[in-house]
Design an enzyme around this catalytic site. Structure first.
Site, PDB file in Angstrom:
ATOM      1  N   GLY A 155      -3.544 -64.450 -29.746  1.00 16.70           N
ATOM      2  CA  GLY A 155      -3.322 -63.001 -29.653  1.00 16.70           C
ATOM      3  C   GLY A 155      -2.579 -62.644 -28.380  1.00 16.70           C
ATOM      4  N   ALA A 156      -1.536 -63.402 -28.089  1.00 15.06           N
ATOM      5  CA  ALA A 156      -0.877 -63.278 -26.783  1.00 15.06           C
ATOM      6  C   ALA A 156       0.422 -62.487 -26.836  1.00 15.06           C
ATOM      7  CB  ALA A 156      -0.608 -64.664 -26.199  1.00 15.06           C
ATOM      8  N   ASN A 157       0.702 -61.823 -27.951  1.00 18.00           N
ATOM      9  CA  ASN A 157       1.962 -61.081 -28.026  1.00 18.00           C
ATOM     10  C   ASN A 157       1.886 -59.721 -27.354  1.00 18.00           C
ATOM     11  OD1 ASN A 157       0.380 -60.975 -30.673  1.00 18.00           O
ATOM     12  ND2 ASN A 157       1.552 -59.071 -30.784  1.00 18.00           N
ATOM     13  N   GLY A 177      -0.972 -56.912 -24.773  1.00 15.55           N
ATOM     14  CA  GLY A 177      -2.258 -56.664 -24.137  1.00 15.55           C
ATOM     15  C   GLY A 177      -2.664 -57.715 -23.113  1.00 15.55           C
ATOM     16  N   ILE A 178      -3.976 -57.946 -23.043  1.00 10.77           N
ATOM     17  CA  ILE A 178      -4.526 -58.872 -22.047  1.00 10.77           C
ATOM     18  C   ILE A 178      -4.035 -60.296 -22.294  1.00 10.77           C
ATOM     19  CG2 ILE A 178      -6.692 -59.863 -21.174  1.00 10.77           C
ATOM     20  CD1 ILE A 178      -8.020 -57.123 -21.937  1.00 10.77           C
ATOM     21  N   GLY A 179      -3.878 -60.663 -23.554  1.00 12.88           N
ATOM     22  CA  GLY A 179      -3.394 -62.007 -23.876  1.00 12.88           C
ATOM     23  C   GLY A 179      -1.991 -62.244 -23.362  1.00 12.88           C
ATOM     24  N   SER A 192     -16.890 -59.629 -24.490  1.00  8.84           N
ATOM     25  CA  SER A 192     -17.005 -58.246 -24.024  1.00  8.84           C
ATOM     26  C   SER A 192     -18.429 -57.985 -23.552  1.00  8.84           C
ATOM     27  CB  SER A 192     -16.656 -57.276 -25.147  1.00  8.84           C
ATOM     28  OG  SER A 192     -16.932 -55.940 -24.743  1.00  8.84           O
ATOM     29  N   TYR A 236     -18.217 -54.368 -33.419  1.00  6.41           N
ATOM     30  CA  TYR A 236     -17.525 -54.982 -32.280  1.00  6.41           C
ATOM     31  C   TYR A 236     -18.553 -55.610 -31.342  1.00  6.41           C
ATOM     32  CZ  TYR A 236     -14.474 -55.404 -28.182  1.00  6.41           C
ATOM     33  OH  TYR A 236     -13.759 -55.880 -27.110  1.00  6.41           O
TER      34      TYR A 236
END
Ligand code: NAP
Length: 228
Positions: A8-10, A12-14, A129, A152
């Site tokens: 999920g690195a495309n 945000g935090i990633g 989280s 979540y």
């Protein structure tokens, strides 16, 4: 040069985690489910792209297969991909939350284990989280006690427990989970505030770059250990 995969690195935090790992000299694979978004992100950072949907067994197997064929090993795995949905809760929504936030961690970790075992300092970081911390959600002094996002929170509690259990099962690999801090990303766009993703990524990178004798089986935030 150590080899890192960030899911999920495309964005945000990633994305910021990948950027900082590249800046530190690591060879970084951007795992993203969308080839166009992932390819653009990788090109902008000087990273490599690998198609990876954490909810798709074949995609995960192909991604780790590619890294294995090209690099022969994996030193750092960052389980970052995650979702948070809002609205009426039903079975399909619960399945999506757990499929991405918890089962996704299992899919990617299991596929990565053979490559991690070839590293001299294998490290797995799971971006969990504090919404999944039993201590925080039951502590009236913590904002998590006011949050109402059942799926979540529960799926992140599972992600944290998976980290602890993986650490026990594989003592030669470091597994740590973290709370990155409330961050202004697309995930939190409906709410006010949040700090820059680059700041939160610093905690991810700190745990991703631990020395061989670093801690394992912990849950941390930027200040250190976080209560379960
Ligand atoms: P974000 O901006 O929404 O980014 C989420 C990333 O996960 C995107 O790259 C997204 O890809 C990817 N993703 C979602 N489902 C995926 C799947 N099935 N396969 C592969 N990638 C997938 O959110 P963020 O705030 O950076 O969140 C990153 C992590 O931090 C999450 O695990 C989140 O739970 C955690 N976290 C965030 C905060 C916060 O305040 N933001 C606080 C605590 C924990 P697409 O672009 O394809 O959707």
């Amino acid at each position: 040069m150590s080899v890192a995969l960030v899911t999920g690195a495309n964005r945000g935090i990633g994305f910021e985690t990948a950027r900082q790992l590249v800046e530190l000299g690591h060879l970084v694979y951007i795992g993203a489910r969308d080839a166009e978004r992932g390819g653009e992100a990788a090109a902008s950072l000087g990273a490599r792209f690998v198609q990876l949907d954490v909810t798709d067994d074949l995609s995960v197997a192909n991604a780790l297969g590619t890294i294995g064929d090209v690099e022969g090993q994996l030193d750092i795995l960052v389980n970052n991909a995650g979702i948070q949905e809002f609205g009426d809760i039903d079975g399909p929504m619960a399945l999506r939350a757990f499929d991405t936030n918890a089962v996704g961690v299992v899919r990617v970790t299991e596929a990565a284990l053979p490559l991690l075992k070839k590293s001299s300092n294998p490290t797995v970081v799971t971006v969990s989280s504090s919404a999944g911390s039993f201590w925080a959600v039951n502590n009236p002094d913590r904002v998590e006690s006011q949050l109402r996002n059942l799926l979540y929170a529960a799926s992140k509690a599972a992600a944290t427990m998976l980290t602890v259990q993986y650490a026990k099962s594989h003592p030669d690999i470091k597994f740590n989970a973290l709370e990155p801090g409330y961050t202004a990303t697309d995930m939190t766009a409906a709410f006010d505030g949040g700090r820059p993703p680059a700041q939160s990524a610093q905690t991810v990178v700190r745990l991703a770059t631990l020395a061989p004798d670093g801690p394992t089986g912990t849950f941390q935030d930027e200040d250190g250990h976080l209560h379960w």
